[in-house]
Design a protein around this motif. Structure first.
Motif, PDB file in Angstrom:
ATOM      1  N   VAL A   1     -16.662   8.951   9.740  1.00  0.00           N
ATOM      2  CA  VAL A   1     -15.516   8.954   8.835  1.00  0.00           C
ATOM      3  C   VAL A   1     -14.695  10.229   9.026  1.00  0.00           C
ATOM      4  O   VAL A   1     -13.465  10.191   9.019  1.00  0.00           O
ATOM      5  N   ALA A   2     -15.377  11.371   9.206  1.00  0.00           N
ATOM      6  CA  ALA A   2     -14.669  12.633   9.407  1.00  0.00           C
ATOM      7  C   ALA A   2     -13.862  12.605  10.701  1.00  0.00           C
ATOM      8  O   ALA A   2     -12.775  13.178  10.777  1.00  0.00           O
ATOM      9  N   GLY A   3     -14.378  11.926  11.705  1.00  0.00           N
ATOM     10  CA  GLY A   3     -13.655  11.822  12.977  1.00  0.00           C
ATOM     11  C   GLY A   3     -12.359  11.048  12.852  1.00  0.00           C
ATOM     12  O   GLY A   3     -11.427  11.261  13.639  1.00  0.00           O
ATOM     13  N   MET A   4     -12.283  10.146  11.870  1.00  0.00           N
ATOM     14  CA  MET A   4     -11.062   9.360  11.679  1.00  0.00           C
ATOM     15  C   MET A   4      -9.893  10.228  11.220  1.00  0.00           C
ATOM     16  O   MET A   4      -8.745   9.917  11.511  1.00  0.00           O
ATOM     17  N   ILE A   5     -10.174  11.311  10.493  1.00  0.00           N
ATOM     18  CA  ILE A   5      -9.093  12.083   9.885  1.00  0.00           C
ATOM     19  C   ILE A   5      -8.803  13.399  10.604  1.00  0.00           C
ATOM     20  O   ILE A   5      -7.810  14.053  10.287  1.00  0.00           O
ATOM     21  N   ARG A   6      -9.623  13.790  11.554  1.00  0.00           N
ATOM     22  CA  ARG A   6      -9.407  15.071  12.232  1.00  0.00           C
ATOM     23  C   ARG A   6      -8.058  15.080  12.949  1.00  0.00           C
ATOM     24  O   ARG A   6      -7.744  14.165  13.706  1.00  0.00           O
ATOM     25  N   GLY A   7      -7.263  16.124  12.693  1.00  0.00           N
ATOM     26  CA  GLY A   7      -5.989  16.287  13.377  1.00  0.00           C
ATOM     27  C   GLY A   7      -4.840  15.475  12.803  1.00  0.00           C
ATOM     28  O   GLY A   7      -3.718  15.570  13.274  1.00  0.00           O
ATOM     29  N   LYS A   8      -5.073  14.699  11.765  1.00  0.00           N
ATOM     30  CA  LYS A   8      -4.029  13.852  11.182  1.00  0.00           C
ATOM     31  C   LYS A   8      -3.323  14.592  10.044  1.00  0.00           C
ATOM     32  O   LYS A   8      -3.858  15.518   9.458  1.00  0.00           O
ATOM     33  N   LYS A   9      -2.102  14.163   9.738  1.00  0.00           N
ATOM     34  CA  LYS A   9      -1.410  14.679   8.559  1.00  0.00           C
ATOM     35  C   LYS A   9      -2.146  14.174   7.316  1.00  0.00           C
ATOM     36  O   LYS A   9      -2.763  13.111   7.351  1.00  0.00           O
ATOM     37  N   VAL A  10      -2.090  14.935   6.233  1.00  0.00           N
ATOM     38  CA  VAL A  10      -2.918  14.613   5.079  1.00  0.00           C
ATOM     39  C   VAL A  10      -2.539  13.288   4.422  1.00  0.00           C
ATOM     40  O   VAL A  10      -3.418  12.561   3.960  1.00  0.00           O
ATOM     41  N   ASP A  11      -1.253  12.931   4.406  1.00  0.00           N
ATOM     42  CA  ASP A  11      -0.886  11.656   3.784  1.00  0.00           C
ATOM     43  C   ASP A  11      -1.402  10.481   4.606  1.00  0.00           C
ATOM     44  O   ASP A  11      -1.865   9.479   4.066  1.00  0.00           O
ATOM     45  N   GLN A  12      -1.373  10.625   5.930  1.00  0.00           N
ATOM     46  CA  GLN A  12      -1.917   9.580   6.806  1.00  0.00           C
ATOM     47  C   GLN A  12      -3.438   9.504   6.669  1.00  0.00           C
ATOM     48  O   GLN A  12      -4.022   8.412   6.643  1.00  0.00           O
ATOM     49  N   ALA A  13      -4.090  10.654   6.554  1.00  0.00           N
ATOM     50  CA  ALA A  13      -5.547  10.689   6.406  1.00  0.00           C
ATOM     51  C   ALA A  13      -5.979  10.053   5.082  1.00  0.00           C
ATOM     52  O   ALA A  13      -6.968   9.313   5.036  1.00  0.00           O
ATOM     53  N   LEU A  14      -5.240  10.317   4.006  1.00  0.00           N
ATOM     54  CA  LEU A  14      -5.567   9.711   2.713  1.00  0.00           C
ATOM     55  C   LEU A  14      -5.426   8.193   2.762  1.00  0.00           C
ATOM     56  O   LEU A  14      -6.235   7.464   2.180  1.00  0.00           O
ATOM     57  N   ASN A  15      -4.411   7.704   3.473  1.00  0.00           N
ATOM     58  CA  ASN A  15      -4.237   6.254   3.617  1.00  0.00           C
ATOM     59  C   ASN A  15      -5.377   5.640   4.410  1.00  0.00           C
ATOM     60  O   ASN A  15      -5.883   4.565   4.061  1.00  0.00           O
ATOM     61  N   LEU A  16      -5.791   6.305   5.497  1.00  0.00           N
ATOM     62  CA  LEU A  16      -6.909   5.803   6.299  1.00  0.00           C
ATOM     63  C   LEU A  16      -8.180   5.703   5.462  1.00  0.00           C
ATOM     64  O   LEU A  16      -8.910   4.717   5.538  1.00  0.00           O
ATOM     65  N   LEU A  17      -8.429   6.722   4.654  1.00  0.00           N
ATOM     66  CA  LEU A  17      -9.639   6.737   3.845  1.00  0.00           C
ATOM     67  C   LEU A  17      -9.571   5.740   2.693  1.00  0.00           C
ATOM     68  O   LEU A  17     -10.596   5.172   2.308  1.00  0.00           O
TER      69      LEU A  17
ATOM     70  N   PHE B   1      -8.211   2.806   2.697  1.00  0.00           N
ATOM     71  CA  PHE B   1      -8.391   1.430   3.144  1.00  0.00           C
ATOM     72  C   PHE B   1      -9.569   1.253   4.101  1.00  0.00           C
ATOM     73  O   PHE B   1      -9.727   0.198   4.692  1.00  0.00           O
ATOM     74  N   SER B   2     -10.391   2.284   4.234  1.00  0.00           N
ATOM     75  CA  SER B   2     -11.574   2.185   5.070  1.00  0.00           C
ATOM     76  C   SER B   2     -12.665   1.414   4.336  1.00  0.00           C
ATOM     77  O   SER B   2     -12.802   1.511   3.119  1.00  0.00           O
ATOM     78  N   THR B   3     -13.453   0.657   5.087  1.00  0.00           N
ATOM     79  CA  THR B   3     -14.536  -0.115   4.479  1.00  0.00           C
ATOM     80  C   THR B   3     -15.843   0.664   4.420  1.00  0.00           C
ATOM     81  O   THR B   3     -16.825   0.159   3.878  1.00  0.00           O
ATOM     82  N   LYS B   4     -15.872   1.866   4.946  1.00  0.00           N
ATOM     83  CA  LYS B   4     -17.103   2.649   4.975  1.00  0.00           C
ATOM     84  C   LYS B   4     -17.371   3.282   3.610  1.00  0.00           C
ATOM     85  O   LYS B   4     -16.462   3.711   2.909  1.00  0.00           O
TER      86      LYS B   4
ATOM     87  N   ARG C   1     -12.606  11.259   0.899  1.00  0.00           N
ATOM     88  CA  ARG C   1     -11.276  11.245   0.288  1.00  0.00           C
ATOM     89  C   ARG C   1     -11.222  12.212  -0.893  1.00  0.00           C
ATOM     90  O   ARG C   1     -10.248  12.941  -1.080  1.00  0.00           O
ATOM     91  N   LYS C   2     -12.289  12.252  -1.681  1.00  0.00           N
ATOM     92  CA  LYS C   2     -12.340  13.157  -2.825  1.00  0.00           C
ATOM     93  C   LYS C   2     -12.309  14.624  -2.367  1.00  0.00           C
ATOM     94  O   LYS C   2     -11.615  15.457  -2.962  1.00  0.00           O
ATOM     95  N   VAL C   3     -13.030  14.935  -1.291  1.00  0.00           N
ATOM     96  CA  VAL C   3     -13.053  16.305  -0.773  1.00  0.00           C
ATOM     97  C   VAL C   3     -11.695  16.668  -0.174  1.00  0.00           C
ATOM     98  O   VAL C   3     -11.213  17.790  -0.351  1.00  0.00           O
ATOM     99  N   LEU C   4     -11.061  15.719   0.510  1.00  0.00           N
ATOM    100  CA  LEU C   4      -9.740  15.969   1.093  1.00  0.00           C
ATOM    101  C   LEU C   4      -8.708  16.223  -0.014  1.00  0.00           C
ATOM    102  O   LEU C   4      -7.871  17.121   0.108  1.00  0.00           O
TER     103      LEU C   4
END
Length: 126
Positions: free
Chosen positions: A32-48, A50-53, A60-63
């Motif tokens: 899950v952490a690999g999905m958000i590395r290097g991304k902008k925070v708004d994009q990372a929040l959206n990924l998290l 809608f993720s099924t994990k 998401r709470k820590v971000l």
């Protein structure tokens, strides 16, 4: 006569948040952490969002905590933030036993993990 204040280990344009005692294995949390590395925070929040994990909710709470730290404690602009680091580590392991055949028992390990998220303000390049 207290201890000397420790100098800040992060840069002036960075903010940090830690999540400890997350009840998922470090290997699964690192996916899950690999999905958000290097991304902008708004994009990372959206990924998290809608993720099924299962671990995505904790990450998401820590971000969101890291974003709030950047905004309130370090006066950084939320629109310029990027997930600079998302590192995962081991925490304690609960050990349980499961009854098996012929009076034996086998060990079940329930691992906990921790995550460290650093967000950095990055200027838009024209």
């Amino acid at each position: 006569m207290g201890k000397q204040a420790r100098s800040r280990s992060l840069g002036d344009n960075e903010a940090l948040a830690l999540g400890r005692m997350i009840r998922v294995s470090p290997q699964k949390l690192n996916l899950v952490a690999g999905m958000i590395r290097g991304k902008k925070v708004d994009q990372a929040l959206n990924l998290l969002a809608f993720s099924t994990k299962k671990a995505a909710a904790d990450v998401r709470k820590v971000l969101q905590s890291a974003i709030a730290n950047a905004e309130n404690n370090h006066d950084l602009d939320v629109d310029d933030l990027v997930v600079a680091e998302a590192t995962v580590g081991k925490n304690l392991v609960m050990k349980r036993f499961h009854a098996r055949a012929r009076g034996r028992a086998s060990r079940i390990e329930k691992p906990f993990s921790q995550i460290r998220i650093v967000v950095r303000a990055q200027e838009e390049q024209a």
